[in-house]
Design an enzyme around this catalytic site. Structure first.
Site, PDB file in Angstrom:
ATOM      1  CB  SER A  80      -1.133   0.095   1.419  1.00 21.47           C
ATOM      2  OG  SER A  80      -1.458   1.278   1.469  1.00 21.47           O
ATOM      3  CE  LYS A  81      -3.068   6.323  -2.220  1.00 19.51           C
ATOM      4  NZ  LYS A  81      -4.026   7.172  -2.375  1.00 19.51           N
ATOM      5  NE  ARG A  82      -4.524   5.333   2.666  1.00 22.48           N
ATOM      6  CZ  ARG A  82      -4.880   4.996   1.578  1.00 22.48           C
ATOM      7  NH1 ARG A  82      -4.311   3.376   1.778  1.00 22.48           N
ATOM      8  NH2 ARG A  82      -5.545   5.927   1.128  1.00 22.48           N
ATOM      9  CD  GLN A  83       0.955  -2.022   3.820  1.00 27.37           C
ATOM     10  OE1 GLN A  83       0.888  -1.897   2.849  1.00 27.37           O
ATOM     11  NE2 GLN A  83       1.858  -3.056   4.871  1.00 27.37           N
TER      12      GLN A  83
END
Length: 262
Positions: free
Chosen positions: A227-230
């Site tokens: 994920s781009k949030r990781q």
């Protein structure tokens, strides 16, 4: 990769922001209703939450759809057993599908909050995916399809226009692709199970669907979806760490692709 068309660059088939295309989405949703393929749903968030709680209490959801995909799909270098697990929402009971026309008009006249749902039908036609080959997922009855080993999926009619007037992905993707003359859709494999649903919408509107290709997902070392949030997975971070563009392109291309090292 510089796009040929984009919100910043413009182009002949804009606007390219969904917030600027709301009138078009609403028009198409109303067309689905007028053709008998959609309907207004007035169920309150409280009722939907109750349905979800009841389903959870009965052990029905979240439903995990487990896919066992063979080496023949991706090549001999692919793992012996890959399990793709998706979490599905509870099944809506389609209550408002059965409202009479006068009941619908009365609620609309009263300004009752509502969404628009697409009416699912049995009889989904198979489609040939560029990656997975022939596929078919019957969304309106208990039917297993090619890669599912154990599944009791019975889907409720999906929302296509939310109460705030914005479309869900189910509607926005087919409207945008149709009006922007998209010929090929390449997206993550988690959308493979929804493609039959989207093809029903294309059929309901009398549109020619594009060719679909569902690509394997990039995964973390623990098997979860990247994920781009990781972590630091932005291109800028790789540049700062000295990763060469050729190396990044190579690993992105080969990760999950099933290509053999010949």
């Amino acid at each position: 990769i510089p796009p040929d068309e984009s919100p910043r660059r413009g182009g002949p088939l804009g606007p390219y922001l969904q917030s600027q295309r709301l009138d078009l989405y609403s028009q198409i949703a109303r067309e689905l209703v007028e053709r008998g393929h959609g309907y207004y749903c007035f169920c309150s968030p409280q009722r939907l939450d109750l349905l979800k709680r009841e389903a959870l209490r009965a052990g029905q959801t979240p439903r995990y759809l487990k896919f066992h995909i063979s080496k023949s799909v991706f090549g001999q270098d692919f793992p012996d057993s890959l399990n793709l697990v998706f979490t599905c929402l509870y099944r809506y009971d389609n209550r408002c599908r059965h409202l009479r026309a006068d009941q619908v008009q009365e609620k609309l006249a009263q300004g009752a909050p509502h969404v628009i749902r697409f009416r699912l039908e049995a009889g989904v036609e198979p489609f040939q995916d560029l990656i997975f080959g022939w596929n078919r997922h019957e969304v309106a009855q208990n039917t297993l399809f090619q890669f599912v080993s154990s599944c009791t999926q019975v889907e409720g009619d999906p929302v296509v226009i939310k109460a705030d007037g914005f479309p869900t992905y189910h509607l926005a993707n087919i409207v945008d692709d149709h009006y922007m003359n998209i010929s090929h859709v390449l997206r993550g494999s988690e959308w493979l199970i929804s493609t039959s649903k989207h093809l029903l919408m294309y059929r309901a509107l009398g549109w020619q669907p594009p060719t679909f290709g569902h690509l394997p997902l990039l995964m973390n070392s623990d098997g979860s979806k990247l994920s781009k949030r990781q972590g630091d997975i932005f291109i800028e971070n790789f540049c700062r760490e000295g990763v060469l563009p050729e190396a990044l392109l190579d690993i992105t291309t080969n990760c999950g692709s099933g290509f053999t090292s010949k």
